[in-house]
Design a protein around this motif. Structure first.
Motif, PDB file in Angstrom:
ATOM      1  N   SER A 276     -20.270 -52.929 -37.796  1.00 23.66           N
ATOM      2  CA  SER A 276     -21.527 -53.479 -38.313  1.00 23.66           C
ATOM      3  C   SER A 276     -22.643 -53.141 -37.336  1.00 23.66           C
ATOM      4  O   SER A 276     -22.439 -53.157 -36.114  1.00 23.66           O
ATOM      5  CB  SER A 276     -21.417 -54.997 -38.473  1.00 23.66           C
ATOM      6  N   VAL A 277     -23.805 -52.823 -37.874  1.00 20.13           N
ATOM      7  CA  VAL A 277     -24.972 -52.565 -37.025  1.00 20.13           C
ATOM      8  C   VAL A 277     -26.186 -53.256 -37.622  1.00 20.13           C
ATOM      9  O   VAL A 277     -26.281 -53.451 -38.831  1.00 20.13           O
ATOM     10  CB  VAL A 277     -25.267 -51.053 -36.861  1.00 20.13           C
ATOM     11  N   LYS A 278     -27.110 -53.601 -36.750  1.00 14.93           N
ATOM     12  CA  LYS A 278     -28.388 -54.162 -37.171  1.00 14.93           C
ATOM     13  C   LYS A 278     -29.470 -53.135 -36.854  1.00 14.93           C
ATOM     14  O   LYS A 278     -29.575 -52.648 -35.721  1.00 14.93           O
ATOM     15  CB  LYS A 278     -28.684 -55.475 -36.433  1.00 14.93           C
ATOM     16  N   VAL A 279     -30.267 -52.795 -37.858  1.00 16.00           N
ATOM     17  CA  VAL A 279     -31.342 -51.814 -37.689  1.00 16.00           C
ATOM     18  C   VAL A 279     -32.665 -52.559 -37.701  1.00 16.00           C
ATOM     19  O   VAL A 279     -32.983 -53.281 -38.659  1.00 16.00           O
ATOM     20  CB  VAL A 279     -31.319 -50.756 -38.809  1.00 16.00           C
ATOM     21  N   LEU A 280     -33.433 -52.384 -36.651  1.00 21.40           N
ATOM     22  CA  LEU A 280     -34.687 -53.110 -36.466  1.00 21.40           C
ATOM     23  C   LEU A 280     -35.853 -52.141 -36.426  1.00 21.40           C
ATOM     24  O   LEU A 280     -35.857 -51.185 -35.640  1.00 21.40           O
ATOM     25  CB  LEU A 280     -34.639 -53.918 -35.161  1.00 21.40           C
ATOM     26  N   LEU A 281     -36.834 -52.369 -37.292  1.00 21.60           N
ATOM     27  CA  LEU A 281     -38.055 -51.577 -37.264  1.00 21.60           C
ATOM     28  C   LEU A 281     -38.799 -51.867 -35.975  1.00 21.60           C
ATOM     29  O   LEU A 281     -38.983 -53.022 -35.599  1.00 21.60           O
ATOM     30  CB  LEU A 281     -38.918 -51.925 -38.479  1.00 21.60           C
ATOM     31  N   SER A 282     -39.240 -50.834 -35.278  1.00 15.24           N
ATOM     32  CA  SER A 282     -39.800 -51.004 -33.936  1.00 15.24           C
ATOM     33  C   SER A 282     -41.179 -51.635 -33.939  1.00 15.24           C
ATOM     34  O   SER A 282     -41.572 -52.295 -32.998  1.00 15.24           O
ATOM     35  CB  SER A 282     -39.869 -49.648 -33.225  1.00 15.24           C
ATOM     36  N   SER A 283     -41.951 -51.403 -35.011  1.00 14.27           N
ATOM     37  CA  SER A 283     -43.328 -51.896 -35.054  1.00 14.27           C
ATOM     38  C   SER A 283     -43.555 -52.700 -36.323  1.00 14.27           C
ATOM     39  O   SER A 283     -42.636 -52.936 -37.105  1.00 14.27           O
ATOM     40  CB  SER A 283     -44.305 -50.716 -34.977  1.00 14.27           C
ATOM     41  N   ALA A 284     -44.795 -53.094 -36.532  1.00  6.78           N
ATOM     42  CA  ALA A 284     -45.205 -53.801 -37.751  1.00  6.78           C
ATOM     43  C   ALA A 284     -44.324 -55.028 -37.998  1.00  6.78           C
ATOM     44  O   ALA A 284     -43.559 -55.101 -38.939  1.00  6.78           O
ATOM     45  CB  ALA A 284     -45.161 -52.868 -38.949  1.00  6.78           C
ATOM     46  N   LYS A 285     -44.474 -56.030 -37.141  1.00  3.55           N
ATOM     47  CA  LYS A 285     -43.611 -57.204 -37.196  1.00  3.55           C
ATOM     48  C   LYS A 285     -43.681 -57.958 -38.526  1.00  3.55           C
ATOM     49  O   LYS A 285     -42.720 -58.620 -38.915  1.00  3.55           O
ATOM     50  CB  LYS A 285     -43.968 -58.155 -36.047  1.00  3.55           C
ATOM     51  N   ASP A 286     -44.812 -57.880 -39.210  1.00  7.44           N
ATOM     52  CA  ASP A 286     -44.970 -58.630 -40.458  1.00  7.44           C
ATOM     53  C   ASP A 286     -44.525 -57.841 -41.677  1.00  7.44           C
ATOM     54  O   ASP A 286     -44.631 -58.321 -42.802  1.00  7.44           O
ATOM     55  CB  ASP A 286     -46.446 -59.047 -40.634  1.00  7.44           C
ATOM     56  N   LEU A 287     -44.012 -56.631 -41.469  1.00  2.79           N
ATOM     57  CA  LEU A 287     -43.622 -55.788 -42.598  1.00  2.79           C
ATOM     58  C   LEU A 287     -42.320 -56.283 -43.205  1.00  2.79           C
ATOM     59  O   LEU A 287     -41.335 -56.485 -42.498  1.00  2.79           O
ATOM     60  CB  LEU A 287     -43.450 -54.339 -42.131  1.00  2.79           C
ATOM     61  N   PRO A 288     -42.275 -56.503 -44.520  1.00  2.00           N
ATOM     62  CA  PRO A 288     -41.005 -56.909 -45.160  1.00  2.00           C
ATOM     63  C   PRO A 288     -39.949 -55.833 -44.960  1.00  2.00           C
ATOM     64  O   PRO A 288     -40.249 -54.646 -44.879  1.00  2.00           O
ATOM     65  CB  PRO A 288     -41.396 -57.030 -46.635  1.00  2.00           C
ATOM     66  N   GLY A 289     -38.697 -56.254 -44.899  1.00  2.00           N
ATOM     67  CA  GLY A 289     -37.625 -55.277 -44.696  1.00  2.00           C
ATOM     68  C   GLY A 289     -37.609 -54.719 -43.295  1.00  2.00           C
ATOM     69  O   GLY A 289     -37.169 -53.595 -43.065  1.00  2.00           O
ATOM     70  N   ARG A 290     -38.072 -55.516 -42.331  1.00  6.24           N
ATOM     71  CA  ARG A 290     -38.160 -55.033 -40.950  1.00  6.24           C
ATOM     72  C   ARG A 290     -36.798 -54.926 -40.294  1.00  6.24           C
ATOM     73  O   ARG A 290     -36.567 -54.070 -39.455  1.00  6.24           O
ATOM     74  CB  ARG A 290     -39.060 -55.974 -40.147  1.00  6.24           C
ATOM     75  N   THR A 291     -35.849 -55.794 -40.681  1.00  5.98           N
ATOM     76  CA  THR A 291     -34.515 -55.795 -40.096  1.00  5.98           C
ATOM     77  C   THR A 291     -33.474 -55.793 -41.210  1.00  5.98           C
ATOM     78  O   THR A 291     -33.581 -56.569 -42.164  1.00  5.98           O
ATOM     79  CB  THR A 291     -34.309 -57.041 -39.218  1.00  5.98           C
ATOM     80  N   VAL A 292     -32.478 -54.927 -41.069  1.00  5.99           N
ATOM     81  CA  VAL A 292     -31.380 -54.900 -42.038  1.00  5.99           C
ATOM     82  C   VAL A 292     -30.072 -54.816 -41.274  1.00  5.99           C
ATOM     83  O   VAL A 292     -30.022 -54.310 -40.155  1.00  5.99           O
ATOM     84  CB  VAL A 292     -31.498 -53.706 -43.017  1.00  5.99           C
ATOM     85  N   THR A 293     -29.008 -55.331 -41.885  1.00  2.60           N
ATOM     86  CA  THR A 293     -27.665 -55.229 -41.322  1.00  2.60           C
ATOM     87  C   THR A 293     -26.819 -54.389 -42.267  1.00  2.60           C
ATOM     88  O   THR A 293     -26.755 -54.662 -43.465  1.00  2.60           O
ATOM     89  CB  THR A 293     -27.033 -56.619 -41.138  1.00  2.60           C
ATOM     90  N   LEU A 294     -26.179 -53.366 -41.716  1.00  2.00           N
ATOM     91  CA  LEU A 294     -25.408 -52.433 -42.535  1.00  2.00           C
ATOM     92  C   LEU A 294     -23.925 -52.769 -42.524  1.00  2.00           C
ATOM     93  O   LEU A 294     -23.383 -53.221 -41.511  1.00  2.00           O
ATOM     94  CB  LEU A 294     -25.594 -51.004 -42.028  1.00  2.00           C
ATOM     95  N   LYS A 295     -23.295 -52.503 -43.660  1.00  4.51           N
ATOM     96  CA  LYS A 295     -21.846 -52.568 -43.798  1.00  4.51           C
ATOM     97  C   LYS A 295     -21.309 -51.148 -43.914  1.00  4.51           C
ATOM     98  O   LYS A 295     -22.060 -50.226 -44.248  1.00  4.51           O
ATOM     99  CB  LYS A 295     -21.469 -53.390 -45.037  1.00  4.51           C
ATOM    100  N   PRO A 296     -20.017 -50.942 -43.659  1.00  5.54           N
ATOM    101  CA  PRO A 296     -19.458 -49.591 -43.772  1.00  5.54           C
ATOM    102  C   PRO A 296     -19.742 -48.975 -45.146  1.00  5.54           C
ATOM    103  O   PRO A 296     -19.611 -49.637 -46.177  1.00  5.54           O
ATOM    104  CB  PRO A 296     -17.957 -49.815 -43.564  1.00  5.54           C
ATOM    105  N   GLY A 297     -20.156 -47.713 -45.133  1.00  7.55           N
ATOM    106  CA  GLY A 297     -20.489 -47.032 -46.373  1.00  7.55           C
ATOM    107  C   GLY A 297     -21.929 -47.200 -46.793  1.00  7.55           C
ATOM    108  O   GLY A 297     -22.343 -46.680 -47.831  1.00  7.55           O
TER     109      GLY A 297
END
Length: 398
Positions: A276-297
Motif C-alpha cells: 500500500s502507498v499513499k500519494v500526496l500532492l506536493s502543493s495546492a493544499k486546498d485542492l480536492p483529491g490531494r491525497t490518495v491511497t493505492l491498492k495493488p493493481g
C-alpha cells in the motif's frame, strides 16, 4: 508470414471487443503459415469460459496471421468511417507485427525544488554524482550498484573507485542516459530499478526516523521494511517510513513494490504492485483529491493542477520496461512518442496537430530500431511517419 499465438485472456478480450465494435465475425487461423480456417466470435467467447491449458479445446487453435487479420478488420472499419473524421482508435491486436508481443499475465512544479543533481543525463554514460559534484562513469557491463559498508560497489562486489565516503549523510545521485536502464540497492536494502533518462538522489545512510529519496524520470521500487533501532520491545518499535519525491508529488510507503513514472512534460503515474502507498500532492493544499491511497493493481495519475485520479490497470504493463518492452493501452500518439524518446534519440515533428490525439495500443521491444517500431502504427492506415536522421515527421493519411 508474421504469426502470433493469441491465447492470453486479456488479448482475447481485446480481440473480441474490436471484432464486436467493427462487426467482424471471424479472424483467419494458420498452421505452419498455411491458412486453415476462421476462428469465430463465438469460439473466442467460448475460449474465455475455459481454463487456459491443454483442457481448453480452443487453446491450440488461436494462431493468427496479423496482416490478414488486420485486413479483415480494416475493411469493415473503413466502410463505416469513410464519411467521418478518423480518430485513430485501434486495439493492440492489429498493431503488433514483426516486432514481438508482450504476453500479459492476468505544472505545480516540485521539479524545480528537486536537487540540481537530478538534471537529465545528457551523455551516453551511466553517471554517479557525488556530493561535491564529482562525476564517476559507471561500468554498464554490471547491471547495478549497491551501498555497502560506507562505499559503493557493483553488484558483483567490485568496488567503485572514488566512491568511498566517511560521512554517512553523503548525498549521491545515479542517472541513466537515453536507452539504458540500471538499478541500485540502497543502504536499507531497498532496490530501485531506473528506466532510461532517469535519476535518483539518495543518501549513503538513512536517518533514524525516515528515509527519503528523490526521483526524476521512472523507477521501480522494492522497499525494504525497516524498524527503528530505538527501544528494545519489537512490539513498540516503529516502522521507518520511506518517501519518494517526484514531480508534483510525494509518496509514503512502509514496505511495498510500486512503479513511478514522472518524466517532465508527461503525466505522473504511480502504479502499485504489492502492499500500500499513499500519494500526496506536493502543493495546492486546498485542492480536492490531494491525497490518495493505492491498492495493488491501482494507478494514480497526476496531470498538472488537476486532482489526483485513480484507475485500475494491469500492473505488468507499468513495469514492462524492465523486460525491455514498452506497452501502451489507449494512449495518445503524442504520449507514445514522448515515451519512445526515452529510448530513441528523436525529434518529433507533427505536420498535422490532429495526429497527436490519435489513440493507439500495443507493445514495442527495445531491440527494434525507431523506423521498425513506427511501422507498426502505420498499419492502422491513419498515420504515416518519415524518419530523417533523428527527425520523425508525422502526417495524417488523407
Amino acid at each position: 508470414m508474421n504469426e502470433i499465438r493469441l491465447h492470453p485472456r486479456l488479448l482475447v478480450i481485446e480481440a473480441i471487443t474490436m471484432m464486436r465494435n467493427h462487426g467482424v465475425m471471424g479472424l483467419p487461423l494458420y498452421k505452419d503459415t498455411r491458412f486453415v480456417e476462421q476462428v469465430s466470435y463465438e469460439e473466442l467467447i467460448a475460449f474465455l469460459d475455459h481454463r487456459e491449458n491443454g483442457q481448453n479445446a480452443y487453446y491450440h487453435k488461436l494462431n493468427f496471421d496479423l496482416e490478414t487479420a488486420l485486413i479483415s478488420i480494416r475493411i469493415v472499419r473503413y466502410r463505416r468511417i469513410e464519411k467521418f473524421k478518423r480518430i485513430g482508435a485501434v486495439a493492440a491486436l492489429v498493431l503488433l507485427i514483426g516486432i514481438g508481443w508482450l504476453f500479459f499475465q492476468n505544472r505545480l512544479s516540485l521539479q524545480d525544488e528537486l536537487s540540481p543533481a537530478l538534471a537529465l543525463n545528457a551523455n551516453k554514460e551511466l553517471i554517479l554524482t557525488l556530493a561535491d559534484g564529482e562525476q564517476i562513469a559507471l561500468n554498464d557491463q554490471n547491471k547495478g550498484i549497491a551501498v555497502k559498508d560506507h562505499k559503493l560497489v557493483y553488484e558483483d562486489g567490485t568496488e567503485i573507485e572514488g566512491a568511498v565516503f566517511g560521512d554517512d549523510r553523503t548525498e549521491l545521485t545515479l542517472s541513466t542516459p537515453r536507452g539504458k536502464t540500471y538499478r541500485v540497492t540502497l543502504a536499507d536494502g531497498t532496490r530501485v530499478w531506473l528506466n532510461a533518462m532517469s535519476a535518483i538522489h539518495f543518501p549513503a545512510e538513512f536517518e533514524e526516523d525516515e528515509r527519503n529519496v528523490k526521483l526524476k524520470g521512472e523507477g521501480y521500487f522494492e522497499v525494504a521494511k525497516m524498524r527503528s533501532s530505538s527501544g528494545t520491545d519489537d512490539h513498540i518499535q516503529k516502522m521507518i517510513p520511506f518517501f519518494v519525491e517526484s514531480k508534483n508529488q510525494r509518496i509514503e510507503v512502509l514496505g511495498t513494490h510500486f512503479n513511478v513514472s514522472s518524466y517532465e512534460d508527461e503525466k505522473t503515474k504511480t502504479t502499485l504492485l504489492e502492499g500500500s502507498v499513499k500519494v500526496l500532492l506536493s502543493s495546492a493544499k486546498d485542492l480536492p483529491g490531494r491525497t490518495v491511497t493505492l491498492k495493488p493493481g491501482q494507478q494514480s495519475i497526476l496531470n498538472g493542477k488537476m486532482p489526483i485520479t485513480i484507475s485500475t490497470v494491469d500492473p505488468e504493463d507499468a513495469v514492462s520496461w524492465m523486460k525491455g518492452e514498452m506497452v501502451f493501452r489507449n494512449e495518445r500518439l503524442k504520449d507514445i512518442l514522448l515515451a519512445l524518446g526515452h529510448w530513441y534519440d528523436i525529434e518529433v515533428i507533427y505536420q498535422d496537430k490532429a495526429a497527436e490525439e490519435l489513440i493507439f495500443g500495443g507493445a514495442i521491444t527495445r531491440e527494434d530500431n525507431i523506423a521498425d517500431a513506427l511501422k507498426v502504427f502505420e498499419l492502422t492506415g491513419d498515420v504515416r511517419f518519415k524518419v530523417n536522421g533523428k527527425k520523425v515527421i508525422v502526417s495524417m493519411v488523407d
